[in-house]
Enzyme design. Structure first.
Site, short mmCIF file in Angstrom:
data_model
loop_
_atom_site.label_atom_id
_atom_site.label_comp_id
_atom_site.label_asym_id
_atom_site.label_seq_id
_atom_site.Cartn_x
_atom_site.Cartn_y
_atom_site.Cartn_z
N TYR A 118 0.50 -1.32 -0.27
CA TYR A 118 0.33 -0.09 -0.58
C TYR A 118 1.21 1.24 -0.02
O TYR A 118 2.07 1.19 0.85
CB TYR A 118 -1.10 -0.11 1.32
CG TYR A 118 -1.50 1.14 1.68
CD1 TYR A 118 -2.93 1.62 0.59
CD2 TYR A 118 -1.08 2.33 1.90
CE1 TYR A 118 -3.45 2.49 0.43
CE2 TYR A 118 -1.53 3.60 2.61
CZ TYR A 118 -3.10 3.86 1.51
OH TYR A 118 -3.26 4.46 1.45
N GLU A 206 -3.64 7.28 -3.68
CA GLU A 206 -3.23 6.14 -3.31
C GLU A 206 -2.92 5.34 -4.36
O GLU A 206 -3.77 5.46 -5.36
CB GLU A 206 -4.71 6.52 -2.59
CG GLU A 206 -4.95 5.17 -1.36
CD GLU A 206 -6.59 4.94 -0.72
OE1 GLU A 206 -6.80 4.61 -1.29
OE2 GLU A 206 -5.52 4.91 0.63
#
Ligand code: GDP
Ligand code: MN
Length: 397
Positions: A118, A206
């Site tokens: 991530y 993101e």
């Protein structure tokens, strides 16, 4: 401004960030053509068909599907385009899918297992610095990771005047447990990613997941990109990326007439000049037991035309049961605003079907109050802030 995955990836790629390659398609035939082209360019035999909507969690909702041949590409595209995709991030009824991204399958077998990370880049308002937040737990909801395994989330703070330093890029690669070619490629990846974030004037990236492929390449498999609206004038090419189908229709209309409007869930419409006063007004409505239906800053020139435009926007929301106008006449005189309200009201006739409470303070407030009170219209005037909020409660009761 939020972007689709395929647009975000386009921007990333333009700054040298490696991304999973893909081509956007509006229908099944285009999806098949896209798959053929990708096979020619990348040699991939398998493809992933990915719904393009402004919401994450598409995989879990059935909006991301693997296709092992062209027949499957066609079928999956047909299934996904037109569907109401429900994910934890969409409204309960879901969001309609208008297009899909046909992407190369990058989870191919090889020397090592592919692994997912991530990574996000954002502004840390508390420190006034940019921040790269990253985790070994890719592909998962970061909120869940934060709750269950917070020690697996790392942050790297970046001084915006210095930029991302090489030792920081190495620390990130190290904390992600990488070595060898993957380590080196990760330092390249984060460096390019940070440059892209700065140069595109984004307020958030993101990337979930960032993938280490089985042959140790680092790439963005997903991309959630938010561009700072206030910097859009510097990026004419990004302006065309706005997809109005994904945005609140009332907010789109308000933007077209130059009003600063945010749709909310309550029942008291607000028309205010200045963002600070608008927020104070919303607080007061809440303290008096109501719920604001919107944030609306009409700006400095509250003339009849603008007031009318604002009334029309507010009344598009069927939940609005009363409207509170709270205007401070500093440069704009209250009597002019009052005249604007009276004119707009007369002009709109039956279109105004809810009670209106007006509070005008500042230059010529008394004349303004007289104007409203003598207009013969069903407009309640107030002088004090609290008095206005109480009147809202009265008319709602
Ligand atoms: P999201 O669910 O909206 O966040 O969409 P993503 O783009 O993150 O995709 C969801 C999931 O699909 C990823 O976490 C991957 O596990 C999977 N996925 C994405 N690309 C590929 C691919 O090329 N091959 C395979 N097998 N799975 C993929
Ligand atoms: Mn994702």
């Amino acid at each position: 401004m939020n972007l689709h995955e395929y647009q975000g990836k386009e921007i990333l790629a333009s700054f040298g960030v490696r991304v999973q390659r893909g081509i956007v398609a509006q229908n099944a035939a285009e999806a098949v053509a896209a798959a053929k082209q990708l096979t020619e360019e990348t040699g991939t035999g398998w493809h992933v068909i990915k719904a393009q909507i402004h919401a994450g969690g598409r995989g879990k909702g059935g909006g991301v599907k693997l296709a092992k041949n062209l027949k499957e590409v066609e079928q999956r595209a047909e299934d996904i385009i037109g569907m109401m995709l429900k994910t934890p991030q969409t409204p309960p009824q879901g969001k309609k899918v208008h297009q899909v991204l046909v992407a190369e399958d990058v989870y191919y077998p090889g020397d090592s297992e592919p692994s997912e990370f991530y990574m996000s880049v954002l502004l840390n308002r508390a420190t006034g610095r940019n921040m790269i937040m990253y985790s070994t737990e890719g592909g998962m909801d970061i909120e869940t990771v934060a709750e269950e395994t917070p020690h697996l989330i790392f942050t790297e703070e970046i001084d915006p005047s210095v930029g991302l330093m090489p030792f920081q890029a190495r620390r990130i690669a190290f904390n992600l447990g990488l070595s060898g070619a993957a380590f080196k490629d990760m330092t390249k990846f984060v460096t390019a990613l940070y440059t892209a974030y700065i140069k595109s004037d984004s307020s958030m990236f993101e990337i979930n997941p960032v993938l280490k492929t089985s042959d140790n390449k680092i790439m963005a498999v997903d991309a959630k990109v938010t561009i700072d609206d206030n910097a859009l004038y510097r990026h004419r090419d990004y302006m065309d990326m706005r997809d109005l189908r994904e945005e609140n229709p009332i907010e789109v209309e308000a933007r077209e007439v130059g009003l600063n409007y945010v749709d909310l869930d309550g029942n008291v419409g607000c028309m205010v000049n200045g963002a600070g006063l608008a927020m104070a007004t919303m607080d007061l409505i809440k303290m008096a037991g109501g719920e604001p239906a919107n944030f609306l800053d009409v700006g400095g020139t509250a003339d009849a035309k603008r007031v009318e435009a604002a009334f029309r926007i507010i009344l598009k929301d069927p939940n609005v049961k009363a409207i509170l106008v709270n205007i401070f006449g500093g440069i704009v005189r209250c009597d002019r605003v009052a005249q604007g309200i009276v004119d707009a009201y007369k002009n709109m006739g039956d279109a105004i079907n809810v009670p209106i409470i007006v509070r005008l303070q500042g230059t010529n407030a008394e004349i303004a109050k007289e104007l409203i009170d003598n207009s013969g219209l069903a407009v309640h005037s107030a002088v004090e802030f609290q008095e206005a909020a109480d009147k809202v409660q009265e008319v709602l009761a």
